[in-house]
Design a protein around this motif. Sequence first.
Motif, short mmCIF file in Angstrom:
data_model
loop_
_atom_site.label_atom_id
_atom_site.label_comp_id
_atom_site.label_asym_id
_atom_site.label_seq_id
_atom_site.Cartn_x
_atom_site.Cartn_y
_atom_site.Cartn_z
N SER A 198 0.82 -1.22 0.00
CA SER A 198 0.00 0.00 0.00
C SER A 198 0.85 1.26 0.00
O SER A 198 0.35 2.34 -0.33
CB SER A 198 -0.95 0.00 1.20
N MET A 199 2.10 1.13 0.38
CA MET A 199 3.00 2.29 0.27
C MET A 199 3.30 2.59 -1.20
O MET A 199 3.39 3.75 -1.61
CB MET A 199 4.31 2.02 1.02
N PHE A 200 3.44 1.51 -2.01
CA PHE A 200 3.74 1.70 -3.43
C PHE A 200 2.49 2.05 -4.22
O PHE A 200 2.48 2.98 -5.02
CB PHE A 200 4.40 0.44 -4.00
N ILE A 201 1.42 1.27 -3.98
CA ILE A 201 0.16 1.53 -4.68
C ILE A 201 -0.95 1.52 -3.63
O ILE A 201 -1.30 0.45 -3.11
CB ILE A 201 -0.13 0.46 -5.76
N PRO A 202 -1.49 2.68 -3.29
CA PRO A 202 -2.55 2.74 -2.27
C PRO A 202 -3.70 1.78 -2.58
O PRO A 202 -4.19 1.74 -3.71
CB PRO A 202 -3.01 4.20 -2.33
N GLY A 203 -4.08 1.00 -1.56
CA GLY A 203 -5.18 0.05 -1.71
C GLY A 203 -4.73 -1.36 -2.03
O GLY A 203 -5.47 -2.33 -1.80
N LEU A 204 -3.51 -1.51 -2.58
CA LEU A 204 -3.04 -2.84 -2.98
C LEU A 204 -2.86 -3.76 -1.77
O LEU A 204 -3.13 -4.96 -1.84
CB LEU A 204 -1.73 -2.72 -3.77
N GLY A 205 -2.41 -3.19 -0.64
CA GLY A 205 -2.23 -4.00 0.57
C GLY A 205 -3.54 -4.54 1.11
O GLY A 205 -3.62 -5.69 1.55
N GLN A 206 -4.60 -3.71 1.05
CA GLN A 206 -5.92 -4.18 1.50
C GLN A 206 -6.44 -5.31 0.60
O GLN A 206 -7.03 -6.28 1.08
CB GLN A 206 -6.93 -3.02 1.51
N ILE A 207 -6.21 -5.15 -0.70
CA ILE A 207 -6.63 -6.20 -1.64
C ILE A 207 -5.86 -7.49 -1.37
O ILE A 207 -6.43 -8.58 -1.37
CB ILE A 207 -6.42 -5.72 -3.09
N TYR A 208 -4.57 -7.37 -1.11
CA TYR A 208 -3.74 -8.53 -0.75
C TYR A 208 -4.30 -9.23 0.48
O TYR A 208 -4.31 -10.47 0.57
CB TYR A 208 -2.31 -8.08 -0.52
N ALA A 214 -12.22 -1.98 0.82
CA ALA A 214 -11.34 -0.95 1.40
C ALA A 214 -10.19 -0.63 0.46
O ALA A 214 -9.76 0.54 0.36
CB ALA A 214 -10.80 -1.42 2.75
N GLY A 215 -9.69 -1.64 -0.25
CA GLY A 215 -8.58 -1.41 -1.19
C GLY A 215 -8.98 -0.51 -2.34
O GLY A 215 -8.25 0.43 -2.69
N ILE A 216 -10.17 -0.78 -2.92
CA ILE A 216 -10.63 0.06 -4.04
C ILE A 216 -10.91 1.48 -3.57
O ILE A 216 -10.56 2.46 -4.25
CB ILE A 216 -11.89 -0.59 -4.67
N ASN A 217 -11.53 1.61 -2.38
CA ASN A 217 -11.80 2.94 -1.83
C ASN A 217 -10.52 3.73 -1.61
O ASN A 217 -10.44 4.93 -1.92
CB ASN A 217 -12.57 2.83 -0.51
N SER A 218 -9.50 3.04 -1.07
CA SER A 218 -8.22 3.70 -0.82
C SER A 218 -7.57 4.14 -2.12
O SER A 218 -7.02 5.25 -2.22
CB SER A 218 -7.28 2.77 -0.04
N PHE A 219 -7.63 3.28 -3.13
CA PHE A 219 -7.03 3.61 -4.43
C PHE A 219 -7.72 4.82 -5.06
O PHE A 219 -7.06 5.77 -5.54
CB PHE A 219 -7.12 2.40 -5.36
N ILE A 220 -9.06 4.84 -5.03
CA ILE A 220 -9.82 5.94 -5.63
C ILE A 220 -9.58 7.24 -4.87
O ILE A 220 -9.36 8.30 -5.48
CB ILE A 220 -11.32 5.60 -5.66
N LEU A 221 -9.60 7.17 -3.53
CA LEU A 221 -9.43 8.37 -2.72
C LEU A 221 -8.05 8.99 -2.92
O LEU A 221 -7.92 10.21 -3.17
CB LEU A 221 -9.64 8.03 -1.25
N ASN A 222 -7.02 8.14 -2.82
CA ASN A 222 -5.66 8.67 -2.98
C ASN A 222 -5.40 9.13 -4.42
O ASN A 222 -4.74 10.16 -4.66
CB ASN A 222 -4.63 7.61 -2.57
N MET A 258 -1.28 1.94 6.82
CA MET A 258 -1.45 1.41 8.18
C MET A 258 -2.72 0.56 8.27
O MET A 258 -2.76 -0.47 8.94
CB MET A 258 -1.52 2.57 9.18
N GLY A 259 -3.76 0.99 7.54
CA GLY A 259 -4.99 0.20 7.49
C GLY A 259 -4.79 -1.13 6.81
O GLY A 259 -5.42 -2.13 7.17
N ALA A 260 -3.91 -1.17 5.82
CA ALA A 260 -3.61 -2.42 5.12
C ALA A 260 -2.97 -3.43 6.07
O ALA A 260 -3.32 -4.62 6.08
CB ALA A 260 -2.68 -2.15 3.94
N GLU A 261 -2.03 -2.95 6.89
CA GLU A 261 -1.39 -3.83 7.88
C GLU A 261 -2.42 -4.36 8.87
O GLU A 261 -2.43 -5.54 9.20
CB GLU A 261 -0.29 -3.06 8.61
#
Length: 288
Positions: A198-208, A214-222, A258-261
Amino acid sequence: MNSGKMKLKIYFILIIEVCFCYDAAAQDLHQTYSYANELLRLEQFEPALLTYHRVLFFGDGAYQEKIYQQMGNCYYQLGEYDQAARYFDLAYFKEENDSIRTELTFKKTSSLLLDKNFTYAQMELLNLPDSLSSYFSQKRDFYSGITYFGLEDFSDSKQYFLKAIPETEPDGRSKLEAVFDRLEKVEKINPNKARILSMFIPGLGQIYAGNWGAGINSFILNGGLIALGVHTAVQFTIFDAAITILPWYQRFYMGGYMGAEKAALDKIASKRGEIYGEVMEVIEDTKK
């Protein structure tokens, strides 16, 4: 009931009795003890416990041998596992029968496990003698399996649970193996990896971690904040973009990784809980 409130209630009642009815208490102590036993039989654990404390207070040591275990049972049923462990321990040192002492060790261990005090539970089990009956030996293996699971030593947990299942139950052993195989996959989830992704691509950690929403929301928001920042810099100045958009981006970007972790940790905890429940079901089925 809260342990502190229970203690205050017990102390208050004993003080009142000392002040006003010591002679009567001394005279009917055996009756009081019998009454406490009847309350325990009727599963009236709180009044039984209060009555046992009265007997213990006025009994001058005479009833200690008899009531420590009952008091431990009351605390256990009331969910005050630290106190239950304490009284089972006191009963253990008053008991002379080896078989009863072993059973008291298991009761104390059970209290410690329910209190999530896995290290002390392990110490209790290690203190058991090597030469146990098949019943106690199987019980030790079962409790050891729970203890190692709580300590996140899943390899040893699996071995002890397998030992707790009789060899005459091959289906149960196969099912247990399959459940622990699923646990191995869960343990491969890496919270640090989720954070770094998620540091490299916001939302990717949540998807993982399996949290697609949450991952898609994070990606769209950022992504939206980045686009807004670029637009502001083009229309006005980079300084304007920095002071208006950057603080929000930092907030959501940091919250995202941090949310991804946390999402990964939550998933691990949730799956462990599910698998533990399945382990208990498998072992219960082998006893039917």
